[in-house]
Design a protein around this motif. Sequence first.
Motif, PDB file in Angstrom:
ATOM      1  N   ASP A   1      90.606  90.637 156.034  1.00  0.00           N
ATOM      2  CA  ASP A   1      91.922  90.220 156.516  1.00  0.00           C
ATOM      3  C   ASP A   1      91.964  88.715 156.776  1.00  0.00           C
ATOM      4  N   TRP A   2      90.886  88.184 157.336  1.00  0.00           N
ATOM      5  CA  TRP A   2      90.840  86.738 157.623  1.00  0.00           C
ATOM      6  C   TRP A   2      90.953  85.921 156.342  1.00  0.00           C
ATOM      7  N   ASN A   3      90.286  86.362 155.290  1.00  0.00           N
ATOM      8  CA  ASN A   3      90.288  85.571 154.050  1.00  0.00           C
ATOM      9  C   ASN A   3      91.628  85.664 153.319  1.00  0.00           C
ATOM     10  N   ASP A   4      92.300  86.806 153.405  1.00  0.00           N
ATOM     11  CA  ASP A   4      93.674  86.959 152.909  1.00  0.00           C
ATOM     12  C   ASP A   4      93.819  86.539 151.452  1.00  0.00           C
ATOM     13  N   LEU A   5      92.931  87.070 150.593  1.00  0.00           N
ATOM     14  CA  LEU A   5      92.990  86.715 149.173  1.00  0.00           C
ATOM     15  C   LEU A   5      94.135  87.404 148.435  1.00  0.00           C
ATOM     16  N   GLY A   6      94.424  88.643 148.786  1.00  0.00           N
ATOM     17  CA  GLY A   6      95.484  89.362 148.073  1.00  0.00           C
ATOM     18  C   GLY A   6      94.982  90.095 146.856  1.00  0.00           C
TER      19      GLY A   6
ATOM     20  N   ALA B   1      96.443  72.696 138.109  1.00  0.00           N
ATOM     21  CA  ALA B   1      97.469  71.823 137.537  1.00  0.00           C
ATOM     22  C   ALA B   1      98.308  72.541 136.499  1.00  0.00           C
ATOM     23  N   THR B   2      97.700  73.446 135.739  1.00  0.00           N
ATOM     24  CA  THR B   2      98.408  74.119 134.653  1.00  0.00           C
ATOM     25  C   THR B   2      98.965  75.480 135.054  1.00  0.00           C
ATOM     26  N   GLY B   3      98.619  75.956 136.237  1.00  0.00           N
ATOM     27  CA  GLY B   3      99.125  77.244 136.693  1.00  0.00           C
ATOM     28  C   GLY B   3      98.425  78.442 136.106  1.00  0.00           C
ATOM     29  N   VAL B   4      97.261  78.257 135.501  1.00  0.00           N
ATOM     30  CA  VAL B   4      96.515  79.387 134.955  1.00  0.00           C
ATOM     31  C   VAL B   4      96.038  80.282 136.097  1.00  0.00           C
ATOM     32  N   ARG B   5      96.213  81.578 135.950  1.00  0.00           N
ATOM     33  CA  ARG B   5      95.771  82.511 136.972  1.00  0.00           C
ATOM     34  C   ARG B   5      94.248  82.642 136.914  1.00  0.00           C
ATOM     35  N   VAL B   6      93.608  82.490 138.052  1.00  0.00           N
ATOM     36  CA  VAL B   6      92.156  82.633 138.143  1.00  0.00           C
ATOM     37  C   VAL B   6      91.841  83.758 139.117  1.00  0.00           C
ATOM     38  N   TYR B   7      90.978  84.646 138.688  1.00  0.00           N
ATOM     39  CA  TYR B   7      90.577  85.825 139.469  1.00  0.00           C
ATOM     40  C   TYR B   7      89.074  85.724 139.724  1.00  0.00           C
ATOM     41  N   ASN B   8      88.653  85.547 140.943  1.00  0.00           N
ATOM     42  CA  ASN B   8      89.381  85.561 142.180  1.00  0.00           C
ATOM     43  C   ASN B   8      90.272  84.325 142.320  1.00  0.00           C
ATOM     44  N   PRO B   9      91.409  84.455 143.009  1.00  0.00           N
ATOM     45  CA  PRO B   9      92.270  83.297 143.252  1.00  0.00           C
ATOM     46  C   PRO B   9      91.503  82.171 143.932  1.00  0.00           C
ATOM     47  N   LEU B  10      91.892  80.948 143.622  1.00  0.00           N
ATOM     48  CA  LEU B  10      91.160  79.771 144.093  1.00  0.00           C
ATOM     49  C   LEU B  10      91.491  79.396 145.537  1.00  0.00           C
ATOM     50  N   THR B  11      92.106  80.313 146.261  1.00  0.00           N
ATOM     51  CA  THR B  11      92.489  80.063 147.654  1.00  0.00           C
ATOM     52  C   THR B  11      91.461  80.601 148.649  1.00  0.00           C
ATOM     53  N   GLY B  12      90.334  81.134 148.154  1.00  0.00           N
ATOM     54  CA  GLY B  12      89.339  81.707 149.048  1.00  0.00           C
ATOM     55  C   GLY B  12      88.839  80.712 150.076  1.00  0.00           C
ATOM     56  N   LYS B  13      88.654  81.180 151.312  1.00  0.00           N
ATOM     57  CA  LYS B  13      88.219  80.315 152.406  1.00  0.00           C
ATOM     58  C   LYS B  13      86.748  80.492 152.746  1.00  0.00           C
ATOM     59  N   ALA B  14      86.069  81.401 152.038  1.00  0.00           N
ATOM     60  CA  ALA B  14      84.680  81.703 152.376  1.00  0.00           C
ATOM     61  C   ALA B  14      83.719  80.964 151.446  1.00  0.00           C
ATOM     62  N   ASP B  15      82.775  81.666 150.801  1.00  0.00           N
ATOM     63  CA  ASP B  15      81.769  80.978 149.988  1.00  0.00           C
ATOM     64  C   ASP B  15      82.381  80.137 148.871  1.00  0.00           C
ATOM     65  N   MET B  16      83.568  80.499 148.433  1.00  0.00           N
ATOM     66  CA  MET B  16      84.244  79.707 147.410  1.00  0.00           C
ATOM     67  C   MET B  16      84.408  78.253 147.839  1.00  0.00           C
ATOM     68  N   ALA B  17      84.525  78.034 149.131  1.00  0.00           N
ATOM     69  CA  ALA B  17      84.758  76.688 149.660  1.00  0.00           C
ATOM     70  C   ALA B  17      83.534  76.119 150.369  1.00  0.00           C
ATOM     71  N   GLY B  18      82.349  76.732 150.178  1.00  0.00           N
ATOM     72  CA  GLY B  18      81.160  76.283 150.882  1.00  0.00           C
ATOM     73  C   GLY B  18      80.911  77.123 152.120  1.00  0.00           C
ATOM     74  N   LYS B  19      80.064  76.619 153.019  1.00  0.00           N
ATOM     75  CA  LYS B  19      79.668  77.401 154.192  1.00  0.00           C
ATOM     76  C   LYS B  19      80.387  76.991 155.477  1.00  0.00           C
TER      77      LYS B  19
END
Length: 282
Positions: A215-220, A82-100
């Motif tokens: 490549d699949w996760n594409d975190l950047g 909501a505030t645009g704070v940069r989080v490292y790792n970015p919160l767009t991860g599609k792997a364990d960051m989002a569950g299994k």
Amino acid sequence: MPAARPRLLYVTDLAYRARGRRYCDEDIHLTSRLRAHFDLALCHPLDAAALMPGHDAVVVRNSGPVLGYPREYDAFRARALATGVRVYNPLTGKADMAGKQYLLDLTAAGFPVIPTVDRVEDLHRLPPAARYVVKPRLGADSVGLRTVSASRIASVTAGDVLIQPRVDFVHEVSFYYVDDDFQYALYAPDPRRRWELRPYAAKAADLEFARRFIDWNDLGHGIQRVDACRTADGGLLLVELEDLNPYLSLDVLPEEDREAFVTAFTASLNRFVQGAPSPVRG
């Protein structure tokens, strides 16, 4: 714009105890090196949402499984987004960051992953097995993982779980990346001792395997660990893709490799804070 010396909030649970690992030692070492480049503050994960204002980025490192504080973690994510704070790792991860869930998605897409289903009714989609591994969809650090015989697997109906055939493997091997650049690999020669790791000389085929998941996760930006098992036929299957707070096992690396990782990590953080893209991989 960030300050001349970027301000980082480094999130870690220095008191967290993990089997075979001392998280605190790793973060003490890393922060001692990062202080030469950043204005740095450490905090417990439960304090991150309240303390992140005024920092150029929040670095989530060895914060332990978020299963112990799911509401607080969700609140942290929501506030950062909501505030645009940069989080490292970015919160767009599609792997364990989002569950299994990704294990199901990758299985369906034909990736080289341990075959996974989420219903007993779908067992026919898995290779026949004498035993199965049952794990929570939102599991971490082997919490809730159990092995069930084929004769009893039909009774597994309760809970939000994933089911996999138990794979007899030669060893486990992990590939570590900063942004999308490979840094080093480690392996556990004894399958019974997951965290007794040694440096591993990754071959071209190994890196091609790991690259598919990066490549699949594409975190950047960020640190990722690709965990795999070596099967009896010499192939690799993905065990998990850790993209939230992967432990790095820096203590088992030769000094030269540890220094190279710290250099890559520092450069990545500088680019991230400045909003600069990662270099294009050659």
